[in-house]
Design a protein around this motif. Structure first.
Motif, short mmCIF file in Angstrom:
data_model
loop_
_atom_site.label_atom_id
_atom_site.label_comp_id
_atom_site.label_asym_id
_atom_site.label_seq_id
_atom_site.Cartn_x
_atom_site.Cartn_y
_atom_site.Cartn_z
N UNK A 84 1.34 -1.06 -0.14
CA UNK A 84 0.02 -0.22 -0.15
C UNK A 84 1.27 1.52 -0.44
N UNK A 85 2.20 1.24 0.16
CA UNK A 85 3.17 2.64 0.70
C UNK A 85 3.85 2.58 -0.87
N UNK A 86 3.35 1.94 -1.94
CA UNK A 86 4.52 1.96 -3.17
C UNK A 86 3.18 3.00 -4.11
N UNK A 87 4.39 4.04 -4.35
CA UNK A 87 3.68 5.13 -5.88
C UNK A 87 2.85 4.24 -6.36
N UNK A 88 2.89 3.26 -7.50
CA UNK A 88 2.23 3.31 -8.31
C UNK A 88 1.14 2.63 -7.89
N UNK A 89 0.76 1.71 -6.72
CA UNK A 89 -0.38 1.48 -6.51
C UNK A 89 -0.90 2.88 -5.85
N UNK A 90 -0.60 3.78 -5.16
CA UNK A 90 -1.73 4.52 -4.73
C UNK A 90 -2.20 5.01 -5.20
N UNK A 92 -2.82 3.58 -8.71
CA UNK A 92 -4.11 2.41 -8.81
C UNK A 92 -5.28 2.44 -7.91
N UNK A 93 -4.69 2.44 -7.04
CA UNK A 93 -6.48 2.40 -6.13
C UNK A 93 -7.05 3.13 -5.41
N UNK A 94 -6.66 4.73 -6.16
CA UNK A 94 -7.24 6.11 -5.84
C UNK A 94 -7.28 6.61 -4.57
N UNK A 95 -6.33 6.38 -3.81
CA UNK A 95 -6.07 6.67 -2.39
C UNK A 95 -5.01 8.08 -3.11
N UNK A 96 -4.38 8.13 -3.62
CA UNK A 96 -3.28 9.54 -3.87
C UNK A 96 -4.41 10.10 -3.18
N UNK A 97 -3.05 11.55 -2.80
CA UNK A 97 -3.96 12.50 -1.55
C UNK A 97 -2.91 13.84 -1.64
N UNK A 98 -2.98 14.88 -1.28
CA UNK A 98 -1.86 15.84 -1.27
C UNK A 98 -1.18 15.99 0.39
N UNK A 99 -1.42 14.99 1.03
CA UNK A 99 -0.31 14.00 1.77
C UNK A 99 0.21 13.64 1.13
N UNK A 100 -0.07 12.07 1.22
CA UNK A 100 0.88 11.08 0.71
C UNK A 100 1.45 10.98 -0.69
N UNK A 101 1.12 12.51 -1.78
CA UNK A 101 1.88 12.69 -2.90
C UNK A 101 3.27 13.25 -2.61
N UNK A 552 -8.12 -4.53 -7.58
CA UNK A 552 -9.17 -3.29 -7.66
C UNK A 552 -8.61 -2.15 -8.22
N UNK A 553 -9.03 -1.44 -9.72
CA UNK A 553 -7.99 -0.38 -10.12
C UNK A 553 -9.40 0.81 -9.44
N UNK A 554 -9.39 2.33 -8.62
CA UNK A 554 -10.42 2.78 -8.13
C UNK A 554 -9.39 3.88 -9.05
N UNK A 555 -10.55 4.69 -9.68
CA UNK A 555 -10.74 6.07 -10.11
C UNK A 555 -11.32 7.16 -9.98
N UNK A 556 -10.95 8.49 -9.32
CA UNK A 556 -12.57 9.12 -9.19
C UNK A 556 -12.31 10.45 -9.38
N UNK A 557 -13.37 10.93 -9.56
CA UNK A 557 -13.06 12.16 -10.50
C UNK A 557 -12.04 12.43 -10.24
N UNK A 558 -11.78 13.30 -8.92
CA UNK A 558 -10.98 14.22 -8.47
C UNK A 558 -8.95 13.69 -9.57
N UNK A 559 -9.37 12.31 -9.93
CA UNK A 559 -7.44 11.79 -10.01
C UNK A 559 -7.90 12.36 -11.30
#
Length: 581
Positions: A84-90, A92-101, A552-559
């Motif tokens: 879950x800490x891998x950047x590519x995983x962050x 594709x699973x839609x958990x990217x945020x201004x902080x973990x970014x 599972x790939x998750x793509x949210x509108x903000x992405x």
């Protein structure tokens, strides 16, 4: 051997140009000072080459944690890692945020790498007048530096929309910086204006001396302008903003205008009309051999427009090869990508008249398929025999097979990547091949033109460029000479065709993540599970079954846009975050 400027100057960069934090943004100090760099002509040139050394950062197959890239965040590929800490995983699973970014792995390079290099350009331009270089060389190198600055800005545009434009300013460690984001239009106009200005100064590709091969050229300026204007004309930015209110103009053109497509078409046509470039075509050695060879030919190469020069290497073999060939198989093609390649007659595998047979899916395919994907039974060089032998990906096959009971194994999709690899060497061999990383090539320009001109309603003008690409691919011309392309398509039909053609022609070349976002199709194609091919062997017979992968790939509108790192928002009150974050 050809003398390649970037390769030779790399030695200069890393032996004499790493500096303290006062002007190289935190790189390790070697005792050099600004004065010692910019009063020495060799070190001055080395400083510029240091800026060149980052041009492939987005393309780099080891961009994230030495083994990740944006391609694994798409419907084209599965990642070999799942932490879950891998950047590519962050991603594709839609958990990217201004902080973990900002905090995870290499994810912050979307923002930090371009700006770090833009700062280096500005420092170089500020110091260049006082260097001991000749006046003509100063003029040319200033233009090169401005091109590189535009190159780094274009990554910011596609990921964030409008961004702070810092001009020629060089900010120091004690400066208090509070810059607002420029509008999307102002950002595009700035980059295009820079490219127009330096295109008038830089040499044509054929005008450089041999030892300067690899530098920015007039053609590279025109090609980058084509890409930038195509991005800007696309649905995400051309009146399709995901923001509302005042922020809409920051991240896009507020309203749709077909003139943006017209400008993009004109920019691509300007590259074509220079006659600097051509597709590398060779259907005599083997169908589609020119497509294969363009990635293994560093110089001369009529198709490469801007490339990351590399010494002879096994770069992609190490990254993509299956375990039996010593590769890390970090990125594995999906079944839906495999099916997107047409038949050798050019017809879609979903066309009932194409000749596609589900029980024998890999015969009579577009030659690019075999040059791009290792499938069950593909012949590939092996150190065991010193010859090409089959790669077995069927369920339970030793070394390289899929494991259907767990949906894992050496391959999680039933495939391995072959695109850009040399089939006569492997990662565990001692052989190397000649290649550069293809950051911009002529096929992209032809696709840019076809896409843009179609969106203006002039669909017929797209056909010749697409025919040229398919002819080079080794697809059969057919009785009508259309290479499997349907005649008289509507704008909508042609749009879908071009999107698929772009997907397969530019596979693994750092386009898919940007394309599915700018087309605003990512929510449709990149939510859910990718597909894998399960192959069961019974005696000498194979059966084929498509199944879901386990990731599972998750793509949210903000992405559709990337978040600006929170640390940047916190230190600059004028900075506005992208919507949804």
């Amino acid at each position: 051997m050809k003398k390649i400027f970037i390769i030779l100057a790399f030695v200069i960069v890393y032996t004499s140009c790493k500096k303290s934090t006062d002007f190289l943004d935190g790189q390790a100090s070697t005792g050099e000072t600004e004065e010692s760099i910019f009063t020495d002509s060799v070190k001055t040139i080395g400083f510029l080459t240091n800026i060149y050394s980052g041009i492939g950062y987005s393309f780099n197959k080891g961009r994230f944690s030495s083994h990740g890239n944006t391609e694994m965040a798409t419907d084209d590929a599965e990642y070999a890692y799942s932490g879950v800490g891998q950047s590519a995983v962050i991603m594709y699973n839609g958990t990217i945020s201004p902080n973990n970014f900002f905090s995870q792995g290499a994810v912050p390079d979307f923002w930090s790498t371009p700006y770090a290099n833009i700062r280096k350009v500005n420092l170089f331009l500020a110091k260049l007048p006082g260097t001991p270089l000749s006046a003509p060389l100063k003029t040319r190198m200033a233009a090169e530096a401005r091109y590189l600055r535009a190159w780094y800005y274009h990554f910011l545009l596609i990921n964030f929309g409008g961004v702070p434009l810092i001009g020629n300013n060089v900010y120091g460690i004690n400066d208090v910086i509070d810059l607002p984001r420029s509008s999307f239009q102002a950002s595009v106009d700035y980059v295009v204006g820079e490219l127009d200005a330096v295109a008038a100064v830089l040499p044509a590709p054929t005008e450089y001396a041999e030892q300067d091969f690899g530098r920015a050229t007039r053609g590279a300026c025109l090609a980058l302008k084509s890409r930038v204007l195509l991005y800007a004309a696309s649905p995400l930015f051309n009146g399709g903003s995901i923001a509302t209110g005042a922020l809409a103009a920051t991240v896009s053109y507020p309203s749709y205008n077909v003139s943006y497509w017209q400008k993009a078409a004109a920019a691509a046509e300007a590259v074509i009309n220079t006659n600097y470039y051509s597709l590398m075509e060779d259907n005599v050695t083997a169908p589609g051999y020119g497509f294969y060879n363009t990635f293994l030919k560093r110089y001369p190469n009529t198709e490469q427009i801007f490339a990351m020069q590399r010494p002879t290497n096994r770069d992609f073999e190490g990254y993509y090869n299956p375990p039996s060939r010593g590769g890390a198989k970090n990125s594995q093609p999906t079944e839906q990508l495999a099916r997107s390649f047409p038949m050798k007659n050019g017809k879609s595998t979903y066309d009932p008249t194409s000749g596609f047979v589900a029980s024998n899916p890999y015969v009579n395919r577009d030659p690019r398929f075999g040059y791009s994907i290792i499938y069950n039974g593909s012949l590939y060089y092996s150190t065991t025999t010193g010859t090409k032998i089959a790669v077995n990906t069927f369920d339970g096959a030793a070394s390289d097979g899929y494991v259907s009971s767990t949906k894992t194994g050496p391959t999680t999709t039933g495939y391995y990547s072959r695109k850009m690899c040399d089939e006569n060497i492997s990662a565990n061999s001692s052989f190397v091949t000649e290649r550069a990383w293809p950051l911009m090539r002529y096929a992209e320009i032809l696709l840019n033109y076809a896409e843009a001109i179609n969106e203006t309603g002039q669909t017929a003008l797209a056909y010749p460029k697409l025919i040229a690409i398919r002819k080079r691919a080794g697809i059969d011309a057919g009785a009508d000479g259309m290479y499997g392309i349907k005649a008289n398509m509507s704008v909508e039909e042609m749009r879908a065709f071009i999107q698929n053609e772009r997907r397969i022609e530019l596979m693994n070349e750092d386009h898919r993540w940007n394309d599915i976002r700018r087309w605003k199709i990512a929510e449709a194609v990149n939510n859910g599970y990718n597909s894998a091919m399960i192959i069961t062997k019974t005696g000498n017979n194979f059966t084929y079954k498509v199944d879901n992968t386990i990731r599972l790939h998750v793509f949210k509108p903000q992405n559709y846009l990337m978040p600006i790192p929170q640390v940047e928002i916190s230190k600059m009150p004028s900075m506005v975050q992208n919507p949804g974050y």
